[in-house]
Design a protein around this motif. Sequence first.
Motif, PDB file in Angstrom:
ATOM      1  N   UNK A  52      81.235 101.837  20.525  1.00 50.59           N
ATOM      2  CA  UNK A  52      82.032 100.664  20.884  1.00 50.59           C
ATOM      3  C   UNK A  52      82.900 100.218  19.710  1.00 50.59           C
ATOM      4  N   UNK A  53      82.343 100.242  18.507  1.00 44.85           N
ATOM      5  CA  UNK A  53      83.130  99.859  17.336  1.00 44.85           C
ATOM      6  C   UNK A  53      84.304 100.821  17.129  1.00 44.85           C
ATOM      7  N   UNK A  54      84.082 102.105  17.398  1.00 38.77           N
ATOM      8  CA  UNK A  54      85.171 103.075  17.275  1.00 38.77           C
ATOM      9  C   UNK A  54      86.252 102.809  18.322  1.00 38.77           C
ATOM     10  N   UNK A  55      85.851 102.455  19.528  1.00 39.06           N
ATOM     11  CA  UNK A  55      86.822 102.109  20.569  1.00 39.06           C
ATOM     12  C   UNK A  55      87.599 100.860  20.156  1.00 39.06           C
ATOM     13  N   UNK A  56      86.918  99.938  19.502  1.00 39.89           N
ATOM     14  CA  UNK A  56      87.566  98.712  19.059  1.00 39.89           C
ATOM     15  C   UNK A  56      88.665  98.937  18.035  1.00 39.89           C
ATOM     16  N   UNK A  57      88.728 100.122  17.451  1.00 45.57           N
ATOM     17  CA  UNK A  57      89.796 100.430  16.508  1.00 45.57           C
ATOM     18  C   UNK A  57      91.064 100.913  17.198  1.00 45.57           C
ATOM     19  N   UNK A  58      91.082 100.915  18.517  1.00 46.21           N
ATOM     20  CA  UNK A  58      92.303 101.269  19.246  1.00 46.21           C
ATOM     21  C   UNK A  58      93.401 100.266  18.901  1.00 46.21           C
TER      22      UNK A  58
END
Length: 259
Positions: free
Chosen positions: A91-97
């Motif tokens: 989720x944190x990686x997706x939040x870097x979109x």
Amino acid sequence: MFALVSRRRAVLRRSVLGLAVVALAASCATTPQNAIRDLAAIHTEDTWQPRSPAAMTVAPAVYLGNVSTEALEQSGIYEVEDHLALELAILDAIGRSPWDDPPLSLEATSWLLVELLHDPEPEARVRAAAILSQFAAAWITEGGARLPAVATDRSLVEAVRALEDAEDRDAFLAALRLLERAPLGDGDATIRLLAGIGRKAGDLGVGPRHASAVLLWSAALRGVLHGLELCAEGDPDAEVREACRARLDILLPYARPGA
């Protein structure tokens, strides 16, 4: 003596460089696009329950901070030993979109809404609410998004049909104007709507500087606030409901017309 120091410095430089290269490779391996695919991979399609083994783009260890070259092995079938820890890292990686990439940010938003409304883990739902709120704040402060000022007197079906039929950017802009005046459906309908808007924006090459961008961000903002409202009213966990309500209380004053 000086030769020894020079050799040590050279070894140190190679070591630091090696770590930097591995870290960069890990960063590239966990792009938001890959993270979105892996979030889906570790859940079942029908009930959004944890799934293991899972077909992932990288090893779970990469998301959890293991930047060894072995962990950077590309896509494969992996056992998921700690689903929640992996899920939160994804989720944190997706939040870097990037918020201003219409296809990517709306795809990310739609999957985050799936998490918010369907994931069995309260901690994951709280994390999804936080990341969705970050997107919403960026759309408000940077993209100029606002909630519609007009009454909702249009059919959602009509707006969706116009979005599906849009063959150029002008038609897409007109469809977003229809959507602005249409009530949103339930949570799953909103998820599908935002995913469809993102795909259409990508097909038409709509970027952050196009005339439709503000309406696009506003539609995304409405979808996120709608999901947070559904969570604040109906989530089975009191802490999750409180987290979503707190996010709404922060965002709504800035999202209203004229704010």
